[in-house]
Scaffold this motif. Structure first.
Motif, PDB file in Angstrom:
ATOM      1  N   UNK A  46       0.823  -1.228   0.000  1.00 50.13           N
ATOM      2  CA  UNK A  46       0.000   0.000   0.000  1.00 50.13           C
ATOM      3  C   UNK A  46       0.854   1.275   0.000  1.00 50.13           C
ATOM      4  N   UNK A  47       2.193   1.138  -0.088  1.00 50.83           N
ATOM      5  CA  UNK A  47       3.061   2.309  -0.131  1.00 50.83           C
ATOM      6  C   UNK A  47       3.646   2.655   1.234  1.00 50.83           C
ATOM      7  N   UNK A  48       3.000   2.141   2.289  1.00 47.60           N
ATOM      8  CA  UNK A  48       3.498   2.412   3.645  1.00 47.60           C
ATOM      9  C   UNK A  48       4.878   1.784   3.805  1.00 47.60           C
ATOM     10  N   UNK A  49       5.735   2.442   4.590  1.00 46.71           N
ATOM     11  CA  UNK A  49       7.084   1.907   4.774  1.00 46.71           C
ATOM     12  C   UNK A  49       7.069   0.863   5.891  1.00 46.71           C
ATOM     13  N   UNK A  50       7.703  -0.256   5.610  1.00 43.84           N
ATOM     14  CA  UNK A  50       7.803  -1.345   6.586  1.00 43.84           C
ATOM     15  C   UNK A  50       9.013  -1.047   7.489  1.00 43.84           C
ATOM     16  N   UNK A  53      19.266   4.560   7.898  1.00 40.21           N
ATOM     17  CA  UNK A  53      18.168   4.080   7.053  1.00 40.21           C
ATOM     18  C   UNK A  53      17.237   5.247   6.736  1.00 40.21           C
ATOM     19  N   UNK A  54      16.553   5.140   5.606  1.00 37.98           N
ATOM     20  CA  UNK A  54      15.585   6.178   5.228  1.00 37.98           C
ATOM     21  C   UNK A  54      14.266   5.911   5.950  1.00 37.98           C
ATOM     22  N   UNK A  55      13.849   6.861   6.764  1.00 34.69           N
ATOM     23  CA  UNK A  55      12.605   6.681   7.527  1.00 34.69           C
ATOM     24  C   UNK A  55      11.690   7.879   7.304  1.00 34.69           C
ATOM     25  N   UNK A  56      10.377   7.683   7.434  1.00 32.27           N
ATOM     26  CA  UNK A  56       9.453   8.789   7.154  1.00 32.27           C
ATOM     27  C   UNK A  56       9.611   9.938   8.150  1.00 32.27           C
ATOM     28  N   UNK A  57       9.389  11.177   7.685  1.00 33.92           N
ATOM     29  CA  UNK A  57       9.482  12.325   8.588  1.00 33.92           C
ATOM     30  C   UNK A  57       8.565  12.134   9.790  1.00 33.92           C
ATOM     31  N   UNK A  66      16.078  10.313 -20.654  1.00 32.86           N
ATOM     32  CA  UNK A  66      14.785   9.652 -20.888  1.00 32.86           C
ATOM     33  C   UNK A  66      15.002   8.158 -21.043  1.00 32.86           C
ATOM     34  N   UNK A  67      14.011   7.366 -20.670  1.00 35.38           N
ATOM     35  CA  UNK A  67      14.158   5.916 -20.801  1.00 35.38           C
ATOM     36  C   UNK A  67      12.978   5.172 -20.206  1.00 35.38           C
ATOM     37  N   UNK A  68      13.293   4.017 -19.638  1.00 38.54           N
ATOM     38  CA  UNK A  68      12.243   3.140 -19.111  1.00 38.54           C
ATOM     39  C   UNK A  68      11.799   3.549 -17.707  1.00 38.54           C
ATOM     40  N   UNK A  69      12.408   4.608 -17.171  1.00 35.08           N
ATOM     41  CA  UNK A  69      12.007   5.076 -15.846  1.00 35.08           C
ATOM     42  C   UNK A  69      12.944   4.592 -14.760  1.00 35.08           C
ATOM     43  N   UNK A  70      12.715   5.108 -13.556  1.00 32.36           N
ATOM     44  CA  UNK A  70      13.581   4.750 -12.433  1.00 32.36           C
ATOM     45  C   UNK A  70      13.161   3.427 -11.802  1.00 32.36           C
ATOM     46  N   UNK A  71      14.147   2.779 -11.148  1.00 35.63           N
ATOM     47  CA  UNK A  71      13.878   1.551 -10.396  1.00 35.63           C
ATOM     48  C   UNK A  71      14.759   1.566  -9.173  1.00 35.63           C
ATOM     49  N   UNK A  72      15.121   0.385  -8.685  1.00 38.54           N
ATOM     50  CA  UNK A  72      16.028   0.315  -7.550  1.00 38.54           C
ATOM     51  C   UNK A  72      15.306   0.270  -6.223  1.00 38.54           C
ATOM     52  N   UNK A  73      16.127   0.197  -5.172  1.00 39.49           N
ATOM     53  CA  UNK A  73      15.542  -0.003  -3.849  1.00 39.49           C
ATOM     54  C   UNK A  73      15.134   1.307  -3.195  1.00 39.49           C
ATOM     55  N   UNK A  74      15.402   2.451  -3.842  1.00 43.85           N
ATOM     56  CA  UNK A  74      15.126   3.731  -3.161  1.00 43.85           C
ATOM     57  C   UNK A  74      14.008   4.555  -3.803  1.00 43.85           C
ATOM     58  N   UNK A  75      14.182   4.979  -5.058  1.00 43.13           N
ATOM     59  CA  UNK A  75      13.208   5.924  -5.624  1.00 43.13           C
ATOM     60  C   UNK A  75      11.766   5.383  -5.587  1.00 43.13           C
ATOM     61  N   UNK A  76      11.522   4.132  -6.034  1.00 43.29           N
ATOM     62  CA  UNK A  76      10.129   3.680  -6.014  1.00 43.29           C
ATOM     63  C   UNK A  76       9.533   3.687  -4.601  1.00 43.29           C
ATOM     64  N   UNK A  77      10.307   3.166  -3.632  1.00 43.17           N
ATOM     65  CA  UNK A  77       9.716   3.086  -2.295  1.00 43.17           C
ATOM     66  C   UNK A  77       9.661   4.450  -1.610  1.00 43.17           C
ATOM     67  N   UNK A  78      10.645   5.306  -1.895  1.00 37.17           N
ATOM     68  CA  UNK A  78      10.654   6.610  -1.224  1.00 37.17           C
ATOM     69  C   UNK A  78       9.579   7.547  -1.785  1.00 37.17           C
ATOM     70  N   UNK A  79       9.331   7.466  -3.090  1.00 32.93           N
ATOM     71  CA  UNK A  79       8.251   8.297  -3.647  1.00 32.93           C
ATOM     72  C   UNK A  79       6.894   7.823  -3.109  1.00 32.93           C
ATOM     73  N   UNK A  80       6.709   6.485  -3.096  1.00 34.31           N
ATOM     74  CA  UNK A  80       5.431   5.959  -2.574  1.00 34.31           C
ATOM     75  C   UNK A  80       5.322   6.241  -1.077  1.00 34.31           C
ATOM     76  N   UNK A  82       2.487   8.373   0.796  1.00 37.43           N
ATOM     77  CA  UNK A  82       1.704   7.817   1.900  1.00 37.43           C
ATOM     78  C   UNK A  82       1.703   8.772   3.104  1.00 37.43           C
ATOM     79  N   UNK A  83       2.889   9.316   3.411  1.00 40.64           N
ATOM     80  CA  UNK A  83       2.986  10.276   4.529  1.00 40.64           C
ATOM     81  C   UNK A  83       2.078  11.479   4.255  1.00 40.64           C
ATOM     82  N   UNK A  84       2.080  11.935   2.999  1.00 41.28           N
ATOM     83  CA  UNK A  84       1.242  13.098   2.633  1.00 41.28           C
ATOM     84  C   UNK A  84      -0.226  12.773   2.877  1.00 41.28           C
ATOM     85  N   UNK A  85      -0.640  11.611   2.359  1.00 42.47           N
ATOM     86  CA  UNK A  85      -2.042  11.224   2.506  1.00 42.47           C
ATOM     87  C   UNK A  85      -2.422  11.134   3.976  1.00 42.47           C
ATOM     88  N   UNK A  86      -1.540  10.530   4.776  1.00 42.84           N
ATOM     89  CA  UNK A  86      -1.818  10.376   6.213  1.00 42.84           C
ATOM     90  C   UNK A  86      -1.972  11.733   6.893  1.00 42.84           C
TER      91      UNK A  86
END
Ligand code: NAD
Length: 432
Positions: A90-94, A119-123, A249-263, A267-271
């Motif tokens: 759901x985008x929430x950080x584990x 570690x990257x943690x939500x504000x 330009x290309x197929x977009x970003x991946x990896x262990x950071x950008x996808x999870x950090x943007x989501x 999630x933090x914004x929505x909360x």
């Protein structure tokens, strides 16, 4: 200083090895038995340029140790937390890995320590952790936020030459002590409160992801109006207010950071009752970019179910064996759903990818072997060895229509076309 680093992943192991090289006594704690066994055996569990030498030197001179026991960090003045913070569906950080590590420290701490969050943690998380958990320790544990900005592929270099070191904390002496740890690194130390330091990391990653999605939107528009994204992005990036990085330009970003950090930030914004619409669009554009590759292949090959496609590059970017959230893997799964036969090769990431790819995907031993009998080639990672291919030989190996889909705009388009193959980039005219 005596330092403990919890987590021997890309961040933790690089931090531990580099700190040992700077003259500190470091113990790195890893709970994964397989990884720990490799480390204790003198082997790295993943590839990172320049790390092997520093790791071997640290182990050799006895200033870098490994253990599975959190108890091994009880003598450390500074405990760095570098465990994973993956996204939930759901985008929430584990945050369970952090709770797991910190609760053990709280239970066992016997003298005051600095607890440094890499570690990257939500504000807001750090203040919460202080109130809920750290306050329960029998001795004072001082919490500092110290987000990490290194990039896989250049992690060691980024450790020694960061643009800035961010430290969040409310105790001046503790902040100064952590700053001293980085004394041999020539970078500005920016101090602030814990929540702001946590926000810096999310804001930086969200902004970089925005640049990528923005240039992908311009690329898609270039295709519609007949413009070429390469000179467009180059000239746009020459504006110093914009800068040329992250404008490929290309197929977009991946990896262990950008996808999870943007989501995670979404999630933090929505909360907090805030609709971060720009960020939502960045995520949507990035997801769509992978599907566009499938649509291009379908558009140029016609029916897909009887076709064979070679995918070169499985790592989420060159210079790493990390395949987490790699666009290549998503596209392969989309193609498999359409009945396409897939042949793959990656210079570093084959072992990791084979754990995730379905058995019907053919793992080749090299680039040329992967190309044999393929109707189309998709280059999904800009590894230098793919740019210098012998295109005459490639043509011989492939079957018509010999389509080359350059998902990273890294191939020599004119040479490919000259050799009788069909070239298609991202945001580029059919015949550049
Ligand atoms: P990773 O998943 O590669 O490594 C984390 C390691 O911690 C794993 O090996 C895991 O087994 C270990 N671990 C978990 N709980 C433990 C415990 N209680 N005791 C001992 N070991 C434990 O993660 P990573 O890529 O190094 O990222 C770590 C953090 O740094 C994440 O929050 C990430 O967002 C952030 N970060 C990553 C990068 C990057 O490029 N990978 C860059 C900057 C920041």
């Amino acid at each position: 200083m005596r330092i403990a680093v919890i987590g021997a992943g890309y961040v933790g192991l690089v931090a531990a090895a580099c700190l040992s090289r700077s003259g500190h006594e470091v113990v790195c704690i890893e709970k994964d038995e397989g990884k720990l066994a490799e480390l204790q055996d003198g082997r790295l569990p993943f590839y990172e340029a320049g790390l092997a030498e520093i790791f071997t030197a640290g182990v050799g001179k006895g200033s870098l140790h490994f253990s599975s026991e959190v108890a091994a960090c009880l003598d450390a003045e500074v405990v760095m937390i570098a465990v994973g913070t993956p996204a939930r569906p759901d985008g929430r950080i584990d945050l369970s890995q952090i709770y797991g590590a910190v609760s053990r420290i709280v239970e066992q701490a016997r003298f005051p320590q600095l607890i440094v969050m890499k570690s990257t943690v939500p504000p807001g998380f750090g203040e919460n952790l202080k109130a809920r958990l750290l306050s329960r320790a029998g001795v004072p544990l001082t919490y500092l936020a110290n987000p990490e900005f290194l990039r896989e592929g250049s992690a060691v270099r980024d450790w020694y030459y960061p643009d800035r070191i961010v430290i969040g904390g409310d105790q001046e002496l503790a902040v100064a002590k952590l700053a001293r740890l980085y004394a041999d690194i020539d970078a500005p130390v920016v101090t602030m409160d814990v929540g702001s330091a946590e926000m810096v990391k999310y804001a930086a990653n969200a902004f970089l992801a925005t640049k990528i999605s923005f240039i992908n939107e311009i690329a898609n528009l270039c295709e519609l109006v007949g413009a070429d994204i390469l000179p467009v992005a180059r000239a746009v990036g020459m504006d110093r207010r914009i800068g040329g990085e992250f404008l490929q330009a290309g197929l977009g970003y991946g990896g262990s950071c950008f996808p999870k950090d943007t989501c995670g930030l979404d999630f933090v914004s929505t909360c907090n009752g805030y609709a971060f619409n720009l960020l939502k669009a960045v995520i949507e554009v990035n997801n769509r970019q992978r599907v566009l590759a499938l649509r291009k292949l379908r558009g140029m090959l016609g029916t897909l179910h009887d076709k064979t496609v070679c995918v070169l590059g499985l790592a989420f970017k060159p210079g790493t064996d990390d395949i987490r959230e790699s666009p290549a893997l998503d596209i392969i799964n989309l193609l498999l759903d359409e009945g396409v036969k897939i042949r793959v090769y990656d210079p570093l990431a084959m072992k990791n990818a084979q754990r995730l790819l379905p058995p019907e995907v053919y793992s080749a031993s090299g680039t040329m072997a992967a190309l044999e009998g393929c109707h189309a080639l998709l280059v999904a990672t800009a590894w230098p060895e793919f740019t210098g291919l012998d295109w005459t030989a490639v043509k011989e190996l492939m079957r018509p229509p010999r389509l080359v889909l350059d998902g990273r705009n890294c191939l020599p388009a004119e040479e490919i076309i000259k050799n009788g193959l069909v070239y298609q980039g991202v945001g580029r005219p059919a015949k550049p």
